[in-house]
Every structure is written in C-alpha cells, then in structure tokens.
Design a protein around this motif. Structure first.
Motif, PDB file in Angstrom:
ATOM      1  N   TYR A 138       0.851  -1.176   0.000  1.00 58.05           N
ATOM      2  CA  TYR A 138       0.000   0.000   0.000  1.00 58.05           C
ATOM      3  C   TYR A 138       0.893   1.234   0.000  1.00 58.05           C
ATOM      4  CZ  TYR A 138      -3.585  -3.314   1.468  1.00 58.05           C
ATOM      5  OH  TYR A 138      -4.434  -4.374   1.540  1.00 58.05           O
ATOM      6  N   PHE A 139       0.313   2.371  -0.409  1.00 56.00           N
ATOM      7  CA  PHE A 139       1.079   3.615  -0.484  1.00 56.00           C
ATOM      8  C   PHE A 139       0.309   4.747   0.164  1.00 56.00           C
ATOM      9  CE2 PHE A 139       1.763   1.018  -4.248  1.00 56.00           C
ATOM     10  CZ  PHE A 139       3.131   0.799  -4.179  1.00 56.00           C
ATOM     11  N   ARG A 140       0.993   5.551   0.920  1.00 52.49           N
ATOM     12  CA  ARG A 140       0.482   6.803   1.471  1.00 52.49           C
ATOM     13  C   ARG A 140       1.589   7.822   1.259  1.00 52.49           C
ATOM     14  NH1 ARG A 140      -4.615   7.033   1.560  1.00 52.49           N
ATOM     15  NH2 ARG A 140      -3.880   5.914  -0.184  1.00 52.49           N
ATOM     16  N   ASN A 141       1.194   9.074   1.060  1.00 56.23           N
ATOM     17  CA  ASN A 141       2.205  10.114   0.940  1.00 56.23           C
ATOM     18  C   ASN A 141       1.885  11.264   1.880  1.00 56.23           C
ATOM     19  OD1 ASN A 141       0.659  12.225  -0.565  1.00 56.23           O
ATOM     20  ND2 ASN A 141       0.525  10.594  -2.097  1.00 56.23           N
ATOM     21  N   LEU A 142       2.804  12.192   1.992  1.00 52.13           N
ATOM     22  CA  LEU A 142       2.658  13.267   2.969  1.00 52.13           C
ATOM     23  C   LEU A 142       1.493  14.197   2.670  1.00 52.13           C
ATOM     24  CD1 LEU A 142       6.413  14.097   3.548  1.00 52.13           C
ATOM     25  CD2 LEU A 142       4.891  12.762   4.994  1.00 52.13           C
ATOM     26  N   GLN A 143       1.027  14.209   1.425  1.00 59.67           N
ATOM     27  CA  GLN A 143      -0.117  15.043   1.091  1.00 59.67           C
ATOM     28  C   GLN A 143      -1.406  14.509   1.728  1.00 59.67           C
ATOM     29  OE1 GLN A 143       2.262  14.383  -1.422  1.00 59.67           O
ATOM     30  NE2 GLN A 143       3.037  16.460  -1.146  1.00 59.67           N
ATOM     31  N   ASP A 144      -1.406  13.233   2.155  1.00 59.61           N
ATOM     32  CA  ASP A 144      -2.595  12.653   2.793  1.00 59.61           C
ATOM     33  C   ASP A 144      -2.920  13.350   4.103  1.00 59.61           C
ATOM     34  OD1 ASP A 144      -2.881  10.830   0.728  1.00 59.61           O
ATOM     35  OD2 ASP A 144      -1.693   9.305   1.738  1.00 59.61           O
ATOM     36  N   ASN A 145      -1.888  13.815   4.835  1.00 57.85           N
ATOM     37  CA  ASN A 145      -2.073  14.592   6.050  1.00 57.85           C
ATOM     38  C   ASN A 145      -3.039  13.928   7.035  1.00 57.85           C
ATOM     39  OD1 ASN A 145      -1.338  16.758   7.587  1.00 57.85           O
ATOM     40  ND2 ASN A 145      -2.871  18.144   6.728  1.00 57.85           N
ATOM     41  N   TYR A 146      -2.804  12.678   7.359  1.00 63.08           N
ATOM     42  CA  TYR A 146      -3.661  11.904   8.253  1.00 63.08           C
ATOM     43  C   TYR A 146      -3.509  12.340   9.703  1.00 63.08           C
ATOM     44  CZ  TYR A 146      -5.019   8.176   4.963  1.00 63.08           C
ATOM     45  OH  TYR A 146      -5.574   7.450   3.952  1.00 63.08           O
ATOM     46  N   THR A 147      -4.599  12.220  10.457  1.00 60.48           N
ATOM     47  CA  THR A 147      -4.552  12.400  11.907  1.00 60.48           C
ATOM     48  C   THR A 147      -4.149  11.061  12.536  1.00 60.48           C
ATOM     49  OG1 THR A 147      -6.840  11.718  12.225  1.00 60.48           O
ATOM     50  CG2 THR A 147      -6.440  14.081  11.798  1.00 60.48           C
TER      51      THR A 147
ATOM     52  N   ASP B  99      13.336  13.740   3.071  1.00 60.05           N
ATOM     53  CA  ASP B  99      12.474  14.866   3.416  1.00 60.05           C
ATOM     54  C   ASP B  99      12.226  14.863   4.925  1.00 60.05           C
ATOM     55  OD1 ASP B  99      10.042  16.409   3.896  1.00 60.05           O
ATOM     56  OD2 ASP B  99       9.749  16.385   1.728  1.00 60.05           O
ATOM     57  N   LYS B 100      12.459  15.994   5.590  1.00 65.87           N
ATOM     58  CA  LYS B 100      12.318  16.043   7.047  1.00 65.87           C
ATOM     59  C   LYS B 100      10.880  15.762   7.496  1.00 65.87           C
ATOM     60  CE  LYS B 100      11.519  20.997   7.493  1.00 65.87           C
ATOM     61  NZ  LYS B 100      12.025  22.261   7.971  1.00 65.87           N
ATOM     62  N   ARG B 101       9.914  15.993   6.629  1.00 59.49           N
ATOM     63  CA  ARG B 101       8.512  15.728   6.997  1.00 59.49           C
ATOM     64  C   ARG B 101       8.258  14.237   7.178  1.00 59.49           C
ATOM     65  NH1 ARG B 101       5.417  18.114   2.260  1.00 59.49           N
ATOM     66  NH2 ARG B 101       7.136  17.055   1.243  1.00 59.49           N
ATOM     67  N   VAL B 102       8.991  13.409   6.452  1.00 58.36           N
ATOM     68  CA  VAL B 102       8.849  11.956   6.630  1.00 58.36           C
ATOM     69  C   VAL B 102       9.339  11.583   8.030  1.00 58.36           C
ATOM     70  CG1 VAL B 102       9.612   9.689   5.829  1.00 58.36           C
ATOM     71  CG2 VAL B 102       9.068  11.464   4.169  1.00 58.36           C
ATOM     72  N   ALA B 103      10.507  12.102   8.418  1.00 60.04           N
ATOM     73  CA  ALA B 103      11.047  11.823   9.756  1.00 60.04           C
ATOM     74  C   ALA B 103      10.120  12.372  10.844  1.00 60.04           C
ATOM     75  CB  ALA B 103      12.445  12.414   9.900  1.00 60.04           C
ATOM     76  N   GLN B 104       9.510  13.533  10.606  1.00 64.13           N
ATOM     77  CA  GLN B 104       8.628  14.141  11.602  1.00 64.13           C
ATOM     78  C   GLN B 104       7.334  13.361  11.786  1.00 64.13           C
ATOM     79  OE1 GLN B 104       8.448  18.080   9.932  1.00 64.13           O
ATOM     80  NE2 GLN B 104      10.130  18.825  11.210  1.00 64.13           N
ATOM     81  N   LEU B 105       6.998  12.501  10.847  1.00 67.57           N
ATOM     82  CA  LEU B 105       5.804  11.662  10.966  1.00 67.57           C
ATOM     83  C   LEU B 105       6.048  10.456  11.880  1.00 67.57           C
ATOM     84  CD1 LEU B 105       2.918  11.024   9.996  1.00 67.57           C
ATOM     85  CD2 LEU B 105       3.936   9.930   7.988  1.00 67.57           C
ATOM     86  N   LEU B 106       7.306  10.077  12.073  1.00 68.25           N
ATOM     87  CA  LEU B 106       7.638   8.875  12.843  1.00 68.25           C
ATOM     88  C   LEU B 106       7.107   8.879  14.288  1.00 68.25           C
ATOM     89  CD1 LEU B 106      11.244   8.209  11.530  1.00 68.25           C
ATOM     90  CD2 LEU B 106       9.136   7.067  10.848  1.00 68.25           C
TER      91      LEU B 106
END
Length: 194
Positions: free
Chosen positions: A37-46, A68-75
């Motif tokens: 499956y794929f999700r990207n940062l534009q999904d902006n999930y809660t 991309d630092k946003r990927v790390a910030q999602l962790l």
C-alpha cells in the motif's frame, strides 16, 4: 502487508524514489506475495486516521522513506499509533540520500539558473541564503541536522541507508549508536533481467 510512506505520490515516471518504490512493491507482490500500500505526505492523516488505516489494511511493516524532514517528523505519530495497537508492526525508516547532503553547496551559476527559471524557488532561495551566510549559520545547521537525523533513530525499529559506508557518516551527524542501522543498496529500476 507493507505500507510505503513517501513524500509524494508514487509515480514511476517522477524519479528515483518513486520509481524504486514502484519496482520494489511490484517485485514484492509478484514474487513474494506481499500486498503493498502507499500513502504520501499530502494525505495529512490524523492519529485516528492512521490507526484506522493500519488496522483496516492489517499492515505488518511500515517503510517511511525519503530524506524529506517531513517523513522523519511523521515517525513519532506512527510510533504512538503502533504502540496503542495490539499487533506488532515494524517501523522502518529508509534514508534515500547521502548523509550530510544538506551541507553540500550548489554552484552559483546553477543556483541562479534555477531561480531565474522559477525552479523550486523557495528551496533555492533558502539554499542561496544558507550559502551566503554559511560561516554564520553552519553551527545552527549542524544542530538542526543532528535533530533531524536523530529523530528516526528514536522512533524507527531500523534505519536503512543506501550503503554501509553511509552508516558512519549518518552516525557522525546524529550521534547515535550503530545498533539500528543497516544498508540496502538501491536496486535497478527496470524489469528486464541481464
């Protein structure tokens, strides 16, 4: 079931990360029976949406990838959700770049060309400012990179780099131990066998 999280939509024609992700997921599906499956940062999930997604798709492995630092910030969010669930989900962080690439200078003619032609203006203006102020901002940049590089170490089960030679470079910036690092070189991005 494997979930790939990328900075942008996975389109093989977009470039390296997207092409490799598409090829890898296709191989994992066709030859090993994994569902990807794929999700990207534009999904902006809660957090609640991530929890529902992971449960509804019975995700076993999450591969958050990119420099991309946003990927790390999602962790941290993903780790909180995983910890609340009653099933084991492995969280991997794949860093698709040379550690310290943010410190590399771009040659000025190329930088001005990109600015004059409207190519990624914000990022190029930031690059220009950083280069002009580099003697002043280097210490701040190193501290920023240390935090950015340490975040995956704190929350991911493993950090995957493109080469084993990158492990000391990454660790030099992050200040972390070697126990969570591994290397998997980029695969070729075409289907034909040689």
């Amino acid at each position: 079931n494997i979930l790939f999280i990328t900075p942008s939509e996975v389109q093989p024609l977009n470039g390296g990360l997207e092409r490799i992700t598409a090829s890898l997921s296709q191989t994992l599906n066709m030859h090993y029976g994994h569902v990807c499956y794929f999700r990207n940062l534009q999904d902006n999930y809660t957090e609640h949406q991530w929890e529902s997604y992971l449960l509804n798709h019975a995700i076993d492995v999450i591969i958050a990838q990119g420099a991309d630092k946003r990927v790390a910030q999602l962790l941290p969010t993903l780790r909180q959700v995983i910890n609340r669930l009653e099933r084991k989900i492995v969280l991997l962080f794949a860093f698709h770049s040379n550690p310290g690439v943010e410190l590399a200078k771009m040659d000025y003619p190329a930088l001005f060309y990109r600015l004059c032609h409207g190519i990624n203006i914000k990022a190029n203006l930031q690059q220009l400012a950083w280069q002009l102020l580099e003697p002043i901002t280097r210490k701040f940049m190193l501290r920023h990179l240390k935090n950015k590089y340490h975040l995956p170490y704190e929350y991911a089960d493993k950090i995957i780099l493109l080469s084993s030679s990158f492990i000391p470079e990454y660790r030099n910036i992050s200040g972390d131990k070697e126990d969570k690092f591994t290397a998997i070189p980029n695969m070729l991005s075409f289907d034909e066998k040689i």
